[in-house]
Motif scaffolding. Structure first.
Motif, PDB file in Angstrom:
ATOM      1  N   SER A  11      -3.505  -6.618 -15.011  1.00  0.00           N
ATOM      2  CA  SER A  11      -3.734  -6.023 -16.387  1.00  0.00           C
ATOM      3  C   SER A  11      -3.850  -4.697 -16.668  1.00  0.00           C
ATOM      4  O   SER A  11      -3.822  -4.094 -17.746  1.00  0.00           O
ATOM      5  N   ARG A  12      -4.277  -4.099 -15.564  1.00  0.00           N
ATOM      6  CA  ARG A  12      -4.882  -2.609 -15.576  1.00  0.00           C
ATOM      7  C   ARG A  12      -3.402  -1.635 -14.931  1.00  0.00           C
ATOM      8  O   ARG A  12      -3.806  -0.326 -14.959  1.00  0.00           O
ATOM      9  N   MET A  13      -2.410  -2.473 -14.760  1.00  0.00           N
ATOM     10  CA  MET A  13      -1.227  -1.530 -14.189  1.00  0.00           C
ATOM     11  C   MET A  13      -0.693  -0.508 -14.979  1.00  0.00           C
ATOM     12  O   MET A  13      -0.571  -0.751 -16.183  1.00  0.00           O
ATOM     13  N   PRO A  14      -0.349   0.723 -14.346  1.00  0.00           N
ATOM     14  CA  PRO A  14       0.195   1.751 -15.236  1.00  0.00           C
ATOM     15  C   PRO A  14       1.756   1.617 -15.274  1.00  0.00           C
ATOM     16  O   PRO A  14       1.973   0.301 -14.930  1.00  0.00           O
ATOM     17  N   ASP A  15       2.551   2.298 -15.915  1.00  0.00           N
ATOM     18  CA  ASP A  15       4.188   2.355 -15.749  1.00  0.00           C
ATOM     19  C   ASP A  15       4.494   1.917 -14.546  1.00  0.00           C
ATOM     20  O   ASP A  15       4.088   2.497 -13.334  1.00  0.00           O
ATOM     21  N   LEU A  16       4.987   0.619 -14.337  1.00  0.00           N
ATOM     22  CA  LEU A  16       5.388   0.145 -13.127  1.00  0.00           C
ATOM     23  C   LEU A  16       6.222   0.878 -12.237  1.00  0.00           C
ATOM     24  O   LEU A  16       6.351   0.801 -10.994  1.00  0.00           O
ATOM     25  N   GLN A  17       6.927   1.983 -12.689  1.00  0.00           N
ATOM     26  CA  GLN A  17       7.521   2.997 -12.007  1.00  0.00           C
ATOM     27  C   GLN A  17       6.976   4.124 -11.136  1.00  0.00           C
ATOM     28  O   GLN A  17       7.213   4.922 -10.120  1.00  0.00           O
ATOM     29  N   LYS A  18       5.430   3.952 -11.522  1.00  0.00           N
ATOM     30  CA  LYS A  18       4.641   4.834 -10.900  1.00  0.00           C
ATOM     31  C   LYS A  18       4.315   4.872  -9.381  1.00  0.00           C
ATOM     32  O   LYS A  18       4.188   3.386  -9.091  1.00  0.00           O
ATOM     33  N   PRO A  19       4.044   5.608  -8.611  1.00  0.00           N
ATOM     34  CA  PRO A  19       3.977   4.961  -7.394  1.00  0.00           C
ATOM     35  C   PRO A  19       2.519   4.436  -7.160  1.00  0.00           C
ATOM     36  O   PRO A  19       1.489   5.433  -7.409  1.00  0.00           O
ATOM     37  N   PHE A  20       2.375   3.785  -6.148  1.00  0.00           N
ATOM     38  CA  PHE A  20       1.055   2.948  -6.014  1.00  0.00           C
ATOM     39  C   PHE A  20       0.942   3.701  -4.537  1.00  0.00           C
ATOM     40  O   PHE A  20      -0.530   4.099  -4.317  1.00  0.00           O
ATOM     41  N   LEU A  21       1.716   3.797  -3.605  1.00  0.00           N
ATOM     42  CA  LEU A  21       1.291   4.313  -2.094  1.00  0.00           C
ATOM     43  C   LEU A  21       2.602   5.145  -1.653  1.00  0.00           C
ATOM     44  O   LEU A  21       3.578   4.778  -1.964  1.00  0.00           O
ATOM     45  N   GLU A  22       2.225   6.185  -0.919  1.00  0.00           N
ATOM     46  CA  GLU A  22       3.257   6.904  -0.294  1.00  0.00           C
ATOM     47  C   GLU A  22       2.581   6.747   1.424  1.00  0.00           C
ATOM     48  O   GLU A  22       1.707   7.173   1.703  1.00  0.00           O
ATOM     49  N   THR A  23       3.719   6.283   2.154  1.00  0.00           N
ATOM     50  CA  THR A  23       3.462   6.545   3.519  1.00  0.00           C
ATOM     51  C   THR A  23       3.707   8.050   4.233  1.00  0.00           C
ATOM     52  O   THR A  23       4.235   8.928   3.520  1.00  0.00           O
ATOM     53  N   GLN A  24       3.139   8.319   5.529  1.00  0.00           N
ATOM     54  CA  GLN A  24       3.336   9.536   6.014  1.00  0.00           C
ATOM     55  C   GLN A  24       4.779  10.015   6.092  1.00  0.00           C
ATOM     56  O   GLN A  24       5.319  10.963   6.173  1.00  0.00           O
ATOM     57  N   ASP A  25       5.563   8.835   6.217  1.00  0.00           N
ATOM     58  CA  ASP A  25       7.068   9.453   6.513  1.00  0.00           C
ATOM     59  C   ASP A  25       7.781   9.303   4.993  1.00  0.00           C
ATOM     60  O   ASP A  25       9.051   9.450   4.953  1.00  0.00           O
ATOM     61  N   GLY A  26       6.994   9.338   3.851  1.00  0.00           N
ATOM     62  CA  GLY A  26       7.512   9.665   2.775  1.00  0.00           C
ATOM     63  C   GLY A  26       8.223   8.177   1.995  1.00  0.00           C
ATOM     64  O   GLY A  26       8.520   8.439   0.660  1.00  0.00           O
ATOM     65  N   THR A  27       7.982   7.194   2.605  1.00  0.00           N
ATOM     66  CA  THR A  27       8.289   6.020   1.714  1.00  0.00           C
ATOM     67  C   THR A  27       7.375   5.712   0.739  1.00  0.00           C
ATOM     68  O   THR A  27       6.063   5.703   0.817  1.00  0.00           O
ATOM     69  N   VAL A  28       8.069   5.343  -0.494  1.00  0.00           N
ATOM     70  CA  VAL A  28       7.026   5.147  -1.744  1.00  0.00           C
ATOM     71  C   VAL A  28       7.194   3.644  -1.852  1.00  0.00           C
ATOM     72  O   VAL A  28       8.111   3.134  -2.169  1.00  0.00           O
ATOM     73  N   PHE A  29       5.973   3.194  -2.315  1.00  0.00           N
ATOM     74  CA  PHE A  29       5.989   1.728  -2.908  1.00  0.00           C
ATOM     75  C   PHE A  29       5.356   2.068  -4.417  1.00  0.00           C
ATOM     76  O   PHE A  29       4.226   2.360  -4.531  1.00  0.00           O
ATOM     77  N   THR A  30       6.152   1.546  -5.371  1.00  0.00           N
ATOM     78  CA  THR A  30       5.848   1.552  -6.864  1.00  0.00           C
ATOM     79  C   THR A  30       5.126   0.528  -7.151  1.00  0.00           C
ATOM     80  O   THR A  30       4.779  -0.492  -6.354  1.00  0.00           O
TER      81      THR A  30
END
Ligand code: AMP
Length: 503
Positions: A11-30
């Motif tokens: 219920s508190r999530m922002p715009d779903l395209q926003k990144p939640f997490l980025e790993t050291q190799d640059g992989t992004v999880f929105t």
């Protein structure tokens, strides 16, 4: 009330395209990926037979998938049970036998060694490696990316975390949905986390600090994380310019201060540095402020209670203190024997009560009963005091308290003075058997790099500062003090090593 940790996060999530997490190799999880993949893993778990209340035990490397598995377990109504990656198969056998999970996920390299353990309790054995490959990932890839969350009540369990248990059997602390949700809500407000925040995450995720304090806070705030597999000085230095906040154990901060590349300019843009899980020395706090202009915000919590106290966001963040009780958390200082509150300013055992406090130890009703007072305050086992302005200080674990010649010696008081001595990087004060005094005070110190420490001058430096009974009767110099993965000094190891000092 149905209060589901994940439904609150959702219920508190922002715009779903926003990144939640980025790993050291640059992989992004929105945030969209968080929803999809936690649903896939939740479907996989249900297909494997996970029913509401079932434990999902997990000993895997730190990856985004491991976090998604945590969320998936909670969505499926299961109980997430993360295990320290350092535990050997023999140790894992104890936890799995005790917890009886219906699914057990381990690194593929360990699957053979753990097959018997899983079979014994009827757990489905699944694998996930450091690249997030394995049988569980294969199942998740094939699973649907929508999932109807299993409704849970406030008191239903969301997780069991085993305490590190330096003495006796390790105990499983049962944490409810509301334990976790209420603490995350409080911390987001108290520490002012927003969707603008980018947290540098270098903590392990099998422990309350990295799993709940860091991850739940950022999820509840709709923020993002830069996700490192572990604390690596160069990686942290290179990512700090992109972060707004960092949470760490004290050793993160001492390691940063040990680098010339850690400058005021590098972190001028940062909003917040938080420390916890072990005492941050006043020296490190002051050195950090002098170097960067940032006052580290120290807080205090434990596996069983989530976070209890914190230095203020606005206002004075006092070195050597853990601040005030968090909103909604009651803290009192009691006489360990009688349980009665001690006079203001005196040292006693810290007891806490609030929505943050756990539901008890898994399958240990007697142990649980022993650690609560009749009015439901939890006896933390930490000794502390509250000053006349309400700031709480921790003086050590009650089991680390030294009684020498009938007098109490609080290790933290002696350690603070040792840390001030030129060339001392860190110190630990312990009690070991002494024929006359019961216990004798022993100091163990480690030098700063390049410094040479002289035992006699350490003893003489303390001579006018401490009552005779508190002064170390013996000093040992080690290259470094033994610490566990959360940066806690292992005093039990030192007590064992030096137990013959006065024999
Ligand atoms: P854990 O359950 O592994 O998180 O360990 C909890 C214990 O860590 C507490 O009971 C304290 O002894 C210690 N601890 C946590 N935060 C602090 C702090 N800021 N200062 C001193 N000790 C701390």
């Amino acid at each position: 009330m149905t209060n589901h940790l994940f439904s609150e996060i959702r219920s508190r999530m922002p715009d779903l395209q926003k990144p939640f997490l980025e790993t050291q190799d640059g992989t992004v999880f929105t945030y969209a990926d968080v929803l999809d993949w936690s649903a896939r893993y939740a479907n996989a778990l249900v297909d494997l037979g996970v029913e509401p209340g079932d434990r999902v035990a997990v000993q895997v490397e730190k990856t985004p998938d491991a976090l998604l598995l945590y969320l998936a377990t909670v969505r499926a109504g299961g109980v997430f049970l993360p295990l320290n990656t350092a535990y050997t198969p023999a140790e894992i056998d104890y936890f799995v036998t005790d917890a009886e999970p219906s699914v057990f996920v381990c690194d593929p390299s360990r699957a053979d060694a753990l097959a018997e353990t899983a079979k014994k309790v009827g757990a489905s054995l699944q694998t996930l490696d450091a690249q997030a490959k394995g049988t569980l990932r294969d199942l998740a890839e094939k699973a649907a990316k929508s999932f109807e969350d299993v409704p849970r009540l406030d008191d239903d369990l969301a997780a069991i975390l085993y305490t590190s248990g330096t003495t006796g059997r390790s105990k499983g602390a049962m944490l409810s949905h509301e334990n976790l949700a209420s603490n995350a809500r409080t911390l987001v407000d108290y520490w002012r986390f927003t969707s603008e925040d980018v947290l540098l995450h270098a903590l392990p995720i099998f422990h309350t600090h990295g799993l709940f304090v860091a991850t739940n806070c950022l999820l509840m705030a709709g923020g993002s994380m830069l996700f490192l597999p572990k604390f690596d000085l160069d990686a942290v230095l290179s990512l700090l310019p992109r972060a707004t906040a960092m949470m760490g154990v004290p050793t993160f901060y001492t390691r940063l201060l040990g680098s010339d590349a850690f400058t005021r300019e590098l972190v001028a843009h940062m909003r917040l540095f938080i420390s916890g899980s072990a005492p941050l020395s006043a020296e490190t706090h002051k050195e950090f402020s002098a170097r960067t202009g940032h006052a580290i915000l120290e807080r205090y919590g434990m596996t069983e209670t989530n976070m209890n106290t914190s230095n203020p966001y606005d206002g004075d963040r006092r070195p050597g203190t853990v601040g005030y009780p968090l909103p909604g958390v009651s803290v009192r200082i009691a006489d360990p024997e009688t349980g009665r509150e001690v006079p203001q300013g005196d040292v006693g055992i810290i007891e806490v009560k609030g929505p943050n406090v756990f539901r008890g130890y898994w399958r240990m009703p007697e142990k649980t009963a022993e650690e609560f007072r009749a009015d439901f305050y939890f006896i933390t086992g930490d000794m502390g005091r509250i000053d006349n302005e309400g700031y709480i200080s921790i003086v050590g674990r009650s089991k680390d308290l030294i009684i020498s010649g009938g007098f109490n010696v609080y290790p933290a008081e002696v350690e603070a003075l040792l840390d001030e001595i030129d060339g001392v990087a860190e110190s630990a004060v312990i009690g070991v058997p002494h024929p006359d005094f019961g216990e004798g005070v022993v100091a163990v110190v480690a030098p700063k790099s390049g410094a040479k420490l002289d035992k006699d001058s350490i003893v003489s430096e303390l001579a006018d500062k401490l009552a005779k009974f508190k002064q170390p009767k013996k000093v040992h110099v080690l290259d470094a003090l033994p610490r566990n993965t959360m940066g806690k000094i292992q005093k039990n190891v030192l007590r064992d090593e030096f137990k013959g000092d006065f024999a």
